[in-house]
Design an enzyme around this catalytic site. Structure first.
Site, PDB file in Angstrom:
ATOM      1  N   CYS A  86       0.834  -1.211   0.000  1.00  0.00           N
ATOM      2  CA  CYS A  86       0.000   0.000   0.000  1.00  0.00           C
ATOM      3  C   CYS A  86       0.866   1.258   0.000  1.00  0.00           C
ATOM      4  O   CYS A  86       1.554   1.548   0.969  1.00  0.00           O
ATOM      5  CB  CYS A  86      -0.906  -0.053   1.237  1.00  0.00           C
ATOM      6  SG  CYS A  86      -1.759   1.483   1.612  1.00  0.00           S
ATOM      7  N   CYS A 123       0.112   3.794   2.691  1.00  0.00           N
ATOM      8  CA  CYS A 123       0.586   3.248   3.974  1.00  0.00           C
ATOM      9  C   CYS A 123       2.083   3.508   4.134  1.00  0.00           C
ATOM     10  O   CYS A 123       2.540   3.858   5.226  1.00  0.00           O
ATOM     11  CB  CYS A 123       0.337   1.739   4.050  1.00  0.00           C
ATOM     12  SG  CYS A 123      -1.390   1.248   3.947  1.00  0.00           S
TER      13      CYS A 123
END
Length: 102
Positions: A31, A34
């Site tokens: 991600c 992230c």
């Protein structure tokens, strides 16, 4: 304060039974947002001594993500006395993370 790797086996002790506030970052290796948020969470952990910080890898702990309805990552949940009191979904700046844990 050190960041705790939160798993299904230590969740109760590290998050639900913790004194004070706990910031939990639900994330995944693949991600991109992230990856952008992770160093910010690390900084907050180092600077906010009154808040415990944990990270949950959703690929390794899908049951925890499902239990708290995490559908998008990154998701930050703030727990207090074993209950979710605040949440944020998606990338946010450091000042927003700091405001979240106040």
């Amino acid at each position: 304060m050190a960041i705790v790797k939160v798993t299904e086996s230590n969740f109760e002790q590290e998050v639900l039974q913790a004194e004070g506030k706990v910031l939990v970052d639900f994330w995944a290796v693949w991600c991109r947002p992230c990856q952008m948020l992770s160093p910010i969470v690390d900084e907050v952990a180092a600077e906010a001594g009154n808040v415990k910080v944990g990270k949950v890898n959703v690929d390794e702990e899908p049951a925890l993500a499902a239990k708290f309805g995490v559908m998008s990552i990154p998701t930050l949940l703030v727990f207090e006395n074993g209950k979710v009191v605040k949440q944020s979904i998606g990338y946010i700046e450091k000042d927003e993370v700091m405001a979240l844990i106040q």
